[in-house]
Design an enzyme around this catalytic site. Sequence first.
Site, short mmCIF file in Angstrom:
data_model
loop_
_atom_site.label_atom_id
_atom_site.label_comp_id
_atom_site.label_asym_id
_atom_site.label_seq_id
_atom_site.Cartn_x
_atom_site.Cartn_y
_atom_site.Cartn_z
N PRO A 11 -8.59 74.77 2.68
CG PRO A 11 -9.70 73.67 4.35
CD PRO A 11 -9.75 73.92 2.90
CD GLU A 12 -3.14 76.72 0.41
OE1 GLU A 12 -1.91 76.68 0.38
OE2 GLU A 12 -3.79 77.62 -0.10
CE LYS A 34 -2.97 71.17 0.06
NZ LYS A 34 -3.35 71.62 -1.29
NE ARG A 58 -6.33 76.54 -8.28
CZ ARG A 58 -6.07 75.88 -7.15
NH1 ARG A 58 -5.23 74.87 -7.14
NH2 ARG A 58 -6.66 76.21 -6.04
#
Length: 288
Positions: free
Chosen positions: A2-3, A58, A277
């Site tokens: 979740p961002e 977040k 990433r």
Amino acid sequence: MPELPEVETVKRGLEKLVITKVIKAIDNDNPKSFPNDPHAVQQFAIGSSIVSVSRRAKVLLIGLSTDYTLMVHLRMTGQLVYVGSERWGAGHPNESLVNALPDKSTHVMIEFSDGSHLYFNDQRKFGWVKLLPTALVPQDPFMQKVGPEPLEPEFSDEVFINRIRRRKGTSVKAAILDQTVLAGVGNIYADESLWGANIHPSAIVGDLTDTQLRLLKKEIVYVLKLSIEKGGSTDRNYVDAEGKKGNYIDFARVFRREGLDCPRCSTIIEKSRVAGRGTHTCPSCQKK
DNA sequence: CACTTGACCTGTCCGC
DNA sequence: TGCGGACAGGTCAAGT
């Protein structure tokens, strides 16, 4: 997982579902997920009611009537799902998940006095739920150093440019993932906003012009807002406070679209590795 | 100091 | 079908 948009969506859902609920019991199966002194939990959480739900970066902040706060970070695979005392009727968008809770990835279970529950599920156990005095939330090391909220009015072009230029020697993707530069961007919205601004993720911040950075800032704000409208992104695990998936991924331009056409120029989207990433780019729109 | 890499965990997918 | 390795949306400690 979740961002900012996902955490914001959970926050908005919880706000509607749990304000005024009284906590009857809290169970956990793992001290990493719930690193709290049982005496403090007993004294300041059990019997308290929920008075507020907010978000910073977040992090979710659930305010209690005792002036304590449950601080929640979902990290990669966390979920915070409310299940009413009579569960949800047939036809719930994610009936199978909601009706199966708690399950083997439920690590914290909050029971309310009306028989409803809030479940913290976390497959990879990177997330946590911490209880602390509300007054100490700003003293938390992460809260101390985290950068500005991108959807607040004070996030001007000047603020963004000044902060990102501190990271002049690194890749622009690493810079916008750095939570001290700005709050809330993760891998999905990093790739999406860089595509929107026609900037290659491995471009060095010091080599970018102010014009490029202004455009990048605009694209970050755009994708975050659009994603909130769509209820966030469900790539794997993410669900909102009712257990429902988000729809942003259907609108993504590059994220997880390797091998498909760039929506702007039809070149095939590539996947590579930047800042450690998985990174998605259009090789034609985003030149190095 | 600035920056990069590995670790934290579990599950899934892909190639052999 | 089984097995090993790579990888997954975040953050921090340790390393260069």
